[in-house]
Write an enzyme that holds these catalytic residues in place. Structure first.
Site, PDB file in Angstrom:
ATOM      1  CE  LYS A 169      -7.659  -3.312  -3.307  1.00 29.13           C
ATOM      2  NZ  LYS A 169      -8.226  -2.407  -2.321  1.00 29.13           N
ATOM      3  CB  THR A 206      -7.022   2.062  -4.458  1.00 28.77           C
ATOM      4  OG1 THR A 206      -6.192   0.919  -4.305  1.00 28.77           O
ATOM      5  CG2 THR A 206      -8.330   1.867  -3.715  1.00 28.77           C
ATOM      6  CB  SER A 237      -0.894   0.007   1.244  1.00 28.22           C
ATOM      7  OG  SER A 237      -1.520   1.271   1.401  1.00 28.22           O
ATOM      8  CE1 TYR A 297      -6.661   4.205  -1.345  1.00 28.85           C
ATOM      9  CE2 TYR A 297      -4.997   3.818   0.329  1.00 28.85           C
ATOM     10  CZ  TYR A 297      -6.253   3.574  -0.196  1.00 28.85           C
ATOM     11  OH  TYR A 297      -7.092   2.714   0.437  1.00 28.85           O
ATOM     12  CG  HIS A 326     -11.658   0.026   0.068  1.00 26.66           C
ATOM     13  ND1 HIS A 326     -10.780   0.615  -0.807  1.00 26.66           N
ATOM     14  CD2 HIS A 326     -11.060   0.148   1.275  1.00 26.66           C
ATOM     15  CE1 HIS A 326      -9.717   1.068  -0.156  1.00 26.66           C
ATOM     16  NE2 HIS A 326      -9.865   0.798   1.108  1.00 26.66           N
TER      17      HIS A 326
HETATM   18  C1  FMN Z   1      -7.417  -2.080   7.757  1.00 24.07           C
HETATM   19  C2  FMN Z   1      -7.532  -2.006   6.266  1.00 24.07           C
HETATM   20  C3  FMN Z   1      -6.694  -1.193   5.545  1.00 24.07           C
HETATM   21  C4  FMN Z   1      -6.782  -1.135   4.170  1.00 24.07           C
HETATM   22  N1  FMN Z   1      -5.905  -0.349   3.466  1.00 24.07           N
HETATM   23  C5  FMN Z   1      -5.988  -0.325   2.114  1.00 24.07           C
HETATM   24  C6  FMN Z   1      -5.053   0.419   1.373  1.00 24.07           C
HETATM   25  O1  FMN Z   1      -4.165   1.033   1.917  1.00 24.07           O
HETATM   26  N2  FMN Z   1      -5.182   0.447   0.019  1.00 24.07           N
HETATM   27  C7  FMN Z   1      -6.182  -0.236  -0.612  1.00 24.07           C
HETATM   28  O2  FMN Z   1      -6.267  -0.177  -1.851  1.00 24.07           O
HETATM   29  N3  FMN Z   1      -7.054  -0.957   0.078  1.00 24.07           N
HETATM   30  C8  FMN Z   1      -6.988  -1.031   1.426  1.00 24.07           C
HETATM   31  N4  FMN Z   1      -7.857  -1.797   2.111  1.00 24.07           N
HETATM   32  C9  FMN Z   1      -8.817  -2.614   1.356  1.00 24.07           C
HETATM   33  C10 FMN Z   1      -8.209  -3.977   1.049  1.00 24.07           C
HETATM   34  O3  FMN Z   1      -7.186  -3.851   0.112  1.00 24.07           O
HETATM   35  C11 FMN Z   1      -9.242  -4.953   0.456  1.00 24.07           C
HETATM   36  O4  FMN Z   1      -9.855  -4.385  -0.668  1.00 24.07           O
HETATM   37  C12 FMN Z   1     -10.304  -5.407   1.442  1.00 24.07           C
HETATM   38  O5  FMN Z   1      -9.828  -5.463   2.750  1.00 24.07           O
HETATM   39  C13 FMN Z   1     -10.794  -6.779   1.007  1.00 24.07           C
HETATM   40  O6  FMN Z   1     -11.782  -7.282   1.846  1.00 24.07           O
HETATM   41  P1  FMN Z   1     -11.500  -8.331   3.045  1.00 24.07           P
HETATM   42  O7  FMN Z   1     -10.893  -7.527   4.143  1.00 24.07           O
HETATM   43  O8  FMN Z   1     -12.856  -8.818   3.370  1.00 24.07           O
HETATM   44  O9  FMN Z   1     -10.582  -9.416   2.515  1.00 24.07           O
HETATM   45  C14 FMN Z   1      -7.751  -1.875   3.485  1.00 24.07           C
HETATM   46  C15 FMN Z   1      -8.574  -2.711   4.213  1.00 24.07           C
HETATM   47  C16 FMN Z   1      -8.473  -2.787   5.581  1.00 24.07           C
HETATM   48  C17 FMN Z   1      -9.370  -3.729   6.324  1.00 24.07           C
END
Ligand code: FMN
Ligand code: FMN
Ligand code: FMN
Ligand code: FMN
Lengths: 364, 364, 364, 364
Positions: free
Chosen positions: A236, A162, A113, A136, A260
């Protein structure tokens, strides 16, 4: 508990969530677990997966079986990658470094990330499996380029932008738990970011539309970005077939179908539900990843059957990291791959290519 | 409680489950009760049956009524048979012997498992009702033949090969309860089995595909087996119409539509859901049994209406055995038959042949 | 509580159930409340009604509104009648006499059960509203005639033959509560019934088919009965359109679409679900009553909209009787009629004839 | 808690309900919260909204975004208005005056109820945003005119006639809580109402049809009213397309699709369910508002997508008023508008006109 021993009652991915809830401070757990609004989409991510059924075939010879698959020209050990998850030192002192080591050990790819709490370069050094960089978008075009160049130079092989979270969404659960980023945790890779212009609003204006959304990227920005790099660009956060088609038409090499993790806009469909329509829209050979709610090998099987080339694992990686560090993440990934192998074997599918919509039973 | 008195609050089959939970050690109960993965299929086995509705007819003369029916040329007292259930001495000291006595008393057929804790021959001696032998395929073809010959010689009239459980599946509940086979309980009928070749794996290989599945049978093995015996061969564990057609085409005489009580692969449909499609695929005269979740006479009625020649009873036999030995199993079987008679009488069906898809109400 | 004062927290019909549970002995309450088997049909009786939606119309003039309607040539105050419920002295010392007084006071018809705990004649004397006699067929044809003659002579205007309960069904709840008819409560109207022939069974025979069902009536019996009396004959307990057509064809003047309050065969559809098909099968002018789960004025509205000429009220009458005697039954009936009036007024229907399938909203 | 400070754990509209339950006397809370009958419609109002899904689009430029919209020729800041809610001093001493101040501060319109506990004129003085007057039809035509003239003279710009609650419905919850209007709370605007004629009934008559409904308006009354005023007339409480068409045909300028918050007739559909049919029936340019269950910005988005020009907010205003007076109502309205902005931004809709049925995902 020292954060590198795997508790012996961890039998499945969901067990890490249960234990993470115990070891993490309440507000951090709530921030990670939580979704947007009333969390209808968060729940739907799981219930939509659960509603899908495999239609097994018996007595096939699967002794040549393998979960290996090719994604954007890379040979992966399985159709599983770690999703980008920000600020991992928040749950474990080694953060992304531990995650990268676990990913390497299991030969599972990792999307790093923009908001990693370790430097892009540092993480890359510990990562021998597929490494993709998740961007991002930043208001200053030039600063985006800087990040891309660093990713290119440190060996990342794809760029993931994203696009579904220009605004955080209404995260009532995290607010209710009074979540704030713990002291010392920073977006280290954004340290040199040029300061944002200061905003002021007339009474008619909205801090949403005229404020936050003025920093959000548009199709033009993505099209521009694609031209700046040799790396394949993946978008994404798409749920609509028309947006997937648009992404493809401007030169993106893939799309992550994702809401997300239910964390931004509530009341949207789960990725697994819209996946078949999007696969149909983009054609057979375009790369589609998906995420949201994957917790079982059977979930991976379902996603592949409905058109995904691979799935991303979000929260489980961070729960496992919190509970048992690198060992935990590796263990979690091993459980998932073995469950996928069991599902394939019992469903009579020897290879990822053998998994198709026909592998699913449709209730009537 | 002495294991041969029927507690007086047992009014229906499910009551035996409640009481078995009390009398059995936790880990054994959990092993028996449990299903694969998140037990979605286990729950679905029951909910799918419950969702089906009978459409009763009134004022028919049913005074010549009977539950008798013919299965693979044998005249059965009712379309009910005991499913193969391994290691029955685990829940009652007499194990399969007690079960066989109960089956004989009620004139209900029994499928004896390869993994019985009594010898094939010993069980046969106590069994005067239809006796079928259930084979778990063994890597060594010759040893399979040995087992088949023993079954032939001790009077079994059909051979059932179970094909849905080359791997156990992900049995988290049993694992969580730390289930292991109690000391002294062994697969006595496999005592002379030639040792398995020792496996070693390259890093790329999978203990699932290159390991366990290398012992699993294929269509060729089953075709070979069918040629080795005069006994009719029935394939147990099919959910897909194409597999049923294939089984028929290689000379199998019947199929048990089954998801192994939800114990192997989770997220698969229940047998009752796929039954109509399979009946349509194999035609009217091919023998189809089904199992999974049968607990009421109305469940038997529904299965027959949707195309089953007979149903198998899995867990209830073992719960009844645990609670009250042979008397319990006999009582359980009597409840089930009487409930079936009541259902037929109140639905206006005098014979098993009178039960058809038209006997069911389809919600709109 | 003296059984003739209405507790002041009774606001709707369901409140009587709550209070009856408190005042009645456990085993009697369980007997009344309970259904067959797993009570799936019992629950379905309510959930199927709840799933139906009224589609209200506004600003109609309903000042000439009335719930009056004509059933089998009789002018009824509303499309509501008391269902036959056996042995009413079990819950209140005056039993059917109190019920009859309440029915008279509210001008609501009553179906008097063969199994009344007061004499047909005695009840008739206290009943000034429509009075119908419900016959449970008796093995001896002549004795049925005796009952019919008594009903004719004491002023009953219709004969209802219940055909869905030749066997009680599997009433596990009542069994579990060890229900037996309390001492002193008898089927007084069957006192002179000729003794039944004593049955004996060969091992192949079934006490269901060759035993109980040998006392059950058939279509021939009903056809014969219809010829013996001038009274219109109504067949109670039909769920299948073909049986309704058959009843009509042999000269029955009406049918009660009913699953006997979910008390006999479990897993059958609710009356409200099959009602539209049956109405379509028998045509517009044939008399159809229905029962099962009616608790609100809106329920009555729904039943009428889907084709019923009137509904029967089973359990609520007995709960109200238990709680507050005649006053309770009258109060319960008044609540129901007023709720029906409110539903009609707010839905813009001035008369029962104004209520049709078009009055309902169909979810999509 | 002083009723003008916003408690700091209020993060979303529903939080006000939780807190209102704590600060309000039980009987008053139950009266406000409660619905008709078994509250099936009340629950359905929420579940039907929750079942609808947004289908977001990404990377659109929304920096010119705004929630502004035109309703009946008035430019509104957002498609949100306060629903008419009677007797607001019951929950807060300043009642409608506080609500009007909050509405003005947030530039949100207010429908003032006939049953306001402040005078029409007094409220108007404190209200600078759109002000509409809601009329409960009174038996005496002349007195209706008096009310209309007062509304006209004090600056109201539209007249809303509520037609779905000639009778209160069966409000068991309020009855059970022994709700009565607290002393001192009166329908101050009806002070000069001519006395009602005294009713007497024959035994055949009904206090519903011949009593209460004799005071209810009919289509003729509404048609007459429309001719008496220059103000646009909106009919509130319609669920059927035919009634919407009728309203339009007699000259009404708009309709509020509403089931009165589930408070009158139970078992009717929710407004959101019937909205698409009604939009189709009345055509694109006719004004449609809707209410019932709106609690989130995504709910507003859904209503607009399915054809509403704007939504009304009922209970939340009164909960917020009870908890924190004018500040609470303003805060509640701000939350809602910001959530709507976030929903639009994340769904890629820059303006209200950009929201259409295509913005929704239909599950398959
Ligand atoms: C705590 C947390 C931080 C996240 N940070 C990012 C991020 O920095 N960039 C991003 O594209 N998605 C981020 N996401 C989304 C994840 O990449 C992903 O799309 C999502 O968690 C998938 O669902 P799941 O948690 O049910 O597997 C984050 C999700 C969580 C839970
Ligand atoms: C404890 C247990 C042991 C079993 N052992 C065998 C076995 O040895 N062979 C086999 O083919 N099936 C076996 N089964 C599956 C049953 O034969 C049957 O398919 C299943 O239990 C039917 O579902 P039910 O338990 O819901 O009736 C076993 C099931 C259980 C619960
Ligand atoms: C305690 C009890 C006794 C009953 N006795 C009779 C009876 O004697 N004859 C009959 O035709 N139906 C009998 N019924 C069935 C009712 O007439 C009616 O069909 C059923 O109760 C309707 O459903 P409801 O209770 O949900 O209103 C009885 C039902 C109950 C609950
Ligand atoms: C306490 C209360 C009082 C109400 N008073 C009125 C009223 O005076 N006039 C009217 O037209 N509607 C009245 N309503 C109905 C509302 O205008 C509105 O239709 C309904 O509350 C919308 O549903 P919601 O509460 O779920 O937002 C009232 C509703 C409540 C809850």
């Amino acid at each position: 508990m020292t954060a590198s021993t795997i508790p012996n009652d961890v039998l499945c991915v969901a067990d890490y969530q249960r234990l993470a809830k115990e070891v993490l401070p309440h507000s951090i757990y709530e921030y990670i677990y939580g979704g947007g609004g009333d969390e209808l989409t968060l729940k739907q991510n799981h219930s939509a997966l659960n509603a899908i059924q495999l239609w097994p075939r018996v007595l096939n010879d699967v002794t040549q079986g393998t979960t290996a698959t090719t994604v954007l020209g890379e040979l992966w050990r399985s159709p599983i990658m770690l999703a980008p998850v920000a600020f991992q030192t928040m749950v474990h002192q080694e953060g992304e470094i531990a995650t990268a080591r676990a990913a390497s050990a299991l030969d599972v790819g990792m999307m790093v990330s923009t908001l990693a709490s370790h430097s892009i370069e540092g993480i890359s050094e510990c990562l021998s499996s597929p490494k993709w960089f998740q961007l991002y978008w930043q208001l200053d075009r030039g600063f985006n380029l800087e990040l891309v160049r660093r990713a290119e130079q440190s060996g990342y092989t794809a760029l993931v932008v994203t696009v579904d979270s220009a605004i955080h969404g209404i995260r009532n659960r995290a607010q209710r738990a009074h979540f704030t980023l713990p002291e010392g945790i920073t977006a280290i890779n954004l340290a040199n970011r040029p300061p944002l212009p200061s905003n002021s609003f007339t009474p008619d204006q909205s801090i949403v539309f005229q404020g936050m959304m003025s920093e959000a990227p548009t199709w033009e920005d993505i099209a521009w970005l694609i031209k700046q790099t040799e790396l394949p660009v993946v978008v994404k956060g798409i749920l609509h077939p028309s947006d997937a088609i648009k992404a493809k038409s401007i030169g993106a090499k893939g799309v992550v179908v994702s809401n997300h993790g239910g964390r931004t806009l509530d009341c949207v469909p789960s990725a697994i539900e819209v996946l078949p329509d999007i696969r149909q829209a983009v054609g057979e050979s375009f790369t589609l990843l998906m995420d949201g709610g994957i917790q079982r090998g059977t979930d991976v099987f379902k996603a592949v059957a409905l058109g995904a080339n691979a799935v991303l694992i979000g929260r489980p990686q961070i729960y496992a990291l919190a509970v048992a560090g690198a060992a935990g993440v590796a263990h979690m990934l091993r459980i998932l791959r073995e469950e996928l192998e069991v599902a394939m074997a019992l469903a009579g599918a020897a290879t990822i290519e053998d998994i198709s919509p026909v592998s699913l039973y449709k209730r009537r």
